[in-house]
Design a protein around this motif. Structure first.
Motif, PDB file in Angstrom:
ATOM      1  N   THR A  79      25.441 -13.957 -26.765  1.00 40.32           N
ATOM      2  CA  THR A  79      24.405 -14.676 -27.701  1.00 40.32           C
ATOM      3  C   THR A  79      23.160 -15.106 -27.191  1.00 40.32           C
ATOM      4  O   THR A  79      21.855 -15.035 -27.563  1.00 40.32           O
ATOM      5  CB  THR A  79      25.027 -16.065 -28.193  1.00 40.32           C
ATOM      6  N   GLN A  80      23.218 -15.502 -25.709  1.00 36.28           N
ATOM      7  CA  GLN A  80      21.881 -15.866 -25.163  1.00 36.28           C
ATOM      8  C   GLN A  80      20.958 -14.738 -25.004  1.00 36.28           C
ATOM      9  O   GLN A  80      19.779 -14.833 -25.197  1.00 36.28           O
ATOM     10  CB  GLN A  80      22.286 -16.570 -23.823  1.00 36.28           C
ATOM     11  N   LYS A  81      21.568 -13.517 -24.546  1.00 38.23           N
ATOM     12  CA  LYS A  81      20.764 -12.579 -24.524  1.00 38.23           C
ATOM     13  C   LYS A  81      20.129 -12.043 -25.662  1.00 38.23           C
ATOM     14  O   LYS A  81      19.018 -11.585 -25.791  1.00 38.23           O
ATOM     15  CB  LYS A  81      21.724 -11.125 -23.928  1.00 38.23           C
ATOM     16  N   LEU A  82      20.897 -12.306 -26.486  1.00 37.27           N
ATOM     17  CA  LEU A  82      20.460 -11.998 -28.083  1.00 37.27           C
ATOM     18  C   LEU A  82      19.235 -12.755 -28.514  1.00 37.27           C
ATOM     19  O   LEU A  82      18.031 -12.394 -28.960  1.00 37.27           O
ATOM     20  CB  LEU A  82      21.391 -11.985 -29.221  1.00 37.27           C
ATOM     21  N   THR A  87      13.136 -13.422 -28.997  1.00 38.75           N
ATOM     22  CA  THR A  87      11.962 -13.884 -28.658  1.00 38.75           C
ATOM     23  C   THR A  87      11.230 -12.734 -28.382  1.00 38.75           C
ATOM     24  O   THR A  87       9.987 -12.679 -28.445  1.00 38.75           O
ATOM     25  CB  THR A  87      12.156 -15.010 -27.596  1.00 38.75           C
ATOM     26  N   ASN A  88      11.577 -12.012 -27.359  1.00 39.65           N
ATOM     27  CA  ASN A  88      10.760 -10.687 -26.976  1.00 39.65           C
ATOM     28  C   ASN A  88      10.501  -9.948 -27.972  1.00 39.65           C
ATOM     29  O   ASN A  88       9.440  -9.351 -28.203  1.00 39.65           O
ATOM     30  CB  ASN A  88      11.512  -9.703 -25.845  1.00 39.65           C
ATOM     31  N   ILE A  89      11.280  -9.457 -29.140  1.00 39.36           N
ATOM     32  CA  ILE A  89      11.016  -8.952 -30.095  1.00 39.36           C
ATOM     33  C   ILE A  89       9.862  -9.542 -30.943  1.00 39.36           C
ATOM     34  O   ILE A  89       8.880  -8.743 -31.348  1.00 39.36           O
ATOM     35  CB  ILE A  89      12.236  -8.783 -31.102  1.00 39.36           C
ATOM     36  N   ASP A  90      10.001 -10.903 -31.126  1.00 39.85           N
ATOM     37  CA  ASP A  90       8.871 -11.691 -31.806  1.00 39.85           C
ATOM     38  C   ASP A  90       7.592 -11.517 -31.218  1.00 39.85           C
ATOM     39  O   ASP A  90       6.502 -11.179 -31.606  1.00 39.85           O
ATOM     40  CB  ASP A  90       9.254 -12.962 -32.038  1.00 39.85           C
TER      41      ASP A  90
END
Length: 653
Positions: A79-82, A87-90
């Motif tokens: 979940t944390q990785k997701l 955030t990176n995707i944003d």
């Protein structure tokens, strides 16, 4: 769950045994105790079983917790990785948006900028170019390689917009920069027009934006609109003032070669008023358009063309003045005062241009300084080159010319005083120093703040008068035959000097130095009266008396008996008296004739007649009283009686 039914069994058991208890209380009590023990044992056994079940459940629960932990732990990490991935995707999406934004900005703003400020409207154009500038600044901060092409496109677009703004700035200025006729404003004492309020507002917006853009960009350098403003308004000032410059040169041209320049007849004063009005209006325009730290720079740039034209005009006037120094030196003094006042006025108002005006004025100021010594030398040179001196002792025109020059100088006393102070007292005496003043290092006298320019001018005036009269005396001595004529010549010129001082504004300046002038008049009178010593010698006699006779009484005429005195003289003595009368008459008549033939100023004639009378008349009266009966009233020897000779003296004046 049999354990939880024990109370109901107990109730049944007690009912069954109630009958037995009743058989005997003892037996009943024992039975009851046994029953209770059995019940307790049963309940203990069930509790033990329940404990075992609970332990088994706890064991199962612990085992299940470990399984859950093993199962949930990886899920939490994922979940944390997701979340990080999200955030990176944003961020990536934002970056993509930023990458897409320049092309959007370029497409959105390019159309407005290409239209230009005239078609798009200045407000819309400025807003568009500001957005481009902001976008370019942000892209430069991100420094993404993918943005390099977009940055180059926006830079070109921004440069094009700035160029159009500068061109629009110049076109707006040109609309209100047609040359004016300055005399309209000067003669009516009206201020020179400024840029219209609408123009000032629009030009100010452009100037403010470009200056801000320059500061945000390199942080240094000069805003191009400064030069743009000067390139439009500079020629406007030059063209507006051109006619006044030409008029200043034209009004200096002489119709009569020997005419002395009269104050205010040159157009320089009007030219200066035009410069002042136009420059001050321009300074107000500049203050409304530019920041305070740019005012001086823009003002100097804008005015340099007009000042260069002023310098050219002053050089032409200086050439004219030097070619006509003795008559037009006053124009140099007038220009010095006019330009000094103009420079002070503009400096007080703007704080600028003083060095520029000083540089433009320098040639004429140097001519003004050198003129003082050159005028002295010119006076000496003219006298030295005189072909002759009037034989009747008349004053020369150069005396009146020299004094007229000094009188006229008083009208320009203020600028002359400043020149005098810079030269120092007596600084005009060295011709070389005057001619080379531009190359000289200023002396301490140049900075003598306590110097009195009027007093120094008084010294200069006395030096001029002394040079004049000394040169005249030196020139006349070998040319005039006889001291009387020389004396009259000197006295005439000195009297003209004295008169022209007393009847002009020179008088308060030279009142303490009039004795320097009077000594020349006295010198002339002494030279003249020396010739009258000859007839006076014929009136000096010894007392002719007979031996033994008493000396005739002296004193009043009534106490002298001429007949009695002559009676006591021998024939030889009487002949000597007759000869004295004859010689006196001859000498006296000759001097009277010469006196009347000489050309004397009224004051000189009166003074000399009075001095001759004071010298001769008392002697002649005494001699006549004693010896007038020598020819018994026939007039053969005694030509004049006391009243007739007195009339002669009166005729001399």
């Amino acid at each position: 769950m049999d354990h939880f039914n024990a109370p109901s069994e107990w109730s049944r058991w007690r009912q069954q045994n109630k009958m037995a208890i009743s058989l005997g209380s003892r037996q009943a009590a024992d039975e009851e105790a046994r029953a209770e023990v059995e019940v307790l044992n049963s309940r203990l056994e069930k509790t033990s079983q329940l404990t075992k079940k609970i332990q088994a459940s706890l064991s199962r629960l612990e085992s299940s917790g470990k399984s859950v932990q093993d199962a949930v732990g990886p899920l939490y990490g994922n979940t944390q990785k997701l979340q990080t991935l999200g955030t990176n995707i944003d961020s990536i999406l934002s970056a993509i948006e930023r990458i897409r934004q320049p092309s959007d900005i370029k497409s959105n703003e390019e159309e407005i900028i290409r239209k230009g400020p005239e078609k798009a409207g200045l407000a819309a154009f400025l807003s568009s170019i500001k957005r481009v500038n902001k976008a370019l600044s942000e892209m430069q901060q991100t420094n993404l390689r993918s943005n390099q092409q977009a940055m180059a496109d926006l830079s070109r677009l921004l440069k094009s917009g700035n160029t159009q703004l500068e061109g629009h700035f110049q076109r707006l200025l040109q609309e209100d920069s047609r040359p004016l006729e300055p005399l309209h404003f000067i003669t009516k004492d009206k201020p020179f027009p400024m840029l219209s309020q609408d123009k000032t507002t629009r030009l100010g917006l452009i100037s403010s934006y470009i200056a801000s853009s320059m500061r945000q960009g390199s942080g240094s350098g000069e805003s191009p609109v400064l030069q743009a403003y000067a390139s439009v308004r500079g020629p406007y000032l030059t063209a507006t003032l051109q006619n006044l410059a030409s008029a200043s040169v034209n009004t200096a041209r002489k119709k009569t070669p020997d005419a002395i320049y009269r104050q205010g007849t040159n157009g320089m004063a009007t030219y200066a008023r035009g410069i002042q009005g136009a420059f001050l209006a321009e300074y107000d325009n500049i203050c409304a358009l530019f920041s305070r730290d740019e005012w001086g720079r823009v003002f100097n740039l804008t005015c340099q063309g007009a000042i260069s034209e002023l310098a050219r005009t002053l050089r032409e006037l200086n050439a004219h003045i030097k070619a006509n120094l003795t008559t037009d030196c006053y124009l140099a003094y007038e220009i010095i005062e006019i330009m000094s006042n103009l420079s002070s006025t503009l400096e007080n108002r703007t704080g600028e241009l003083k060095p520029s005006f000083a540089a433009a004025l320098k040639p004429i100021r140097e001519t003004g300084k050198s003129s003082l010594g050159e005028l002295l030398e010119d006076t000496r040179r003219k006298i030295f080159n005189l072909p002759a001196i009037p034989t009747d002792g008349a004053a020369l025109p150069i005396t009146s010319e020299t004094m007229t020059r000094l009188q006229t100088m008083v009208d320009f006393l203020r600028p002359i005083s400043s020149i005098m102070i810079s030269l120092g007292d007596g600084g005009w005496k060295s011709t070389a120093a005057s001619n080379n003043s531009m190359e000289q290092i200023p002396s301490l006298n140049s900075f003598d703040v306590g110097a009195d320019g009027k007093q120094i001018f008084a010294h200069y005036s006395i030096d001029t008068i002394d040079a004049l009269l000394t040169s005249l005396e030196v020139k006349a001595k070998p040319l005039l035959k006889g001291k009387p004529t020389l004396g009259v010549f000197i006295a005439n010129n000195a009297t003209i000097v004295d008169r022209m001082i007393r009847n002009s504004d020179l008088q308060p300046l030279l009142s303490s130095r009039m004795s320097d002038v009077d000594k020349w008049r006295k010198t002339g009178a002494q030279l003249y009266t020396m010739a009258w010593r000859e007839p006076s010698t014929h009136l000096l006699d010894v007392q002719y008396t007979n031996r033994g006779s008493q000396r005739p009484p002296s004193g009043s005429a009534a106490a002298i008996d001429s007949a009695a005195i002559l009676k006591g003289l021998s024939s030889k003595d009487k002949d000597a008296v007759k000869e004295k009368f004859r010689l006196f008459n001859t000498s006296f008549d000759e001097l009277v004739a010469k006196h009347k033939a000489l050309n004397m100023e009224r004051e000189v004639r009166e003074i000399l007649a009075r001095q001759v009378q004071q010298m001769i008349e008392p002697l002649y009266g005494r001699f006549w009283d004693r010896y007038h009966e020598v020819d018994k009233g026939k007039g053969k020897y005694v030509k004049y009686d006391k009243s007739s000779i007195s009339g002669v003296f009166l005729s001399l004046g």
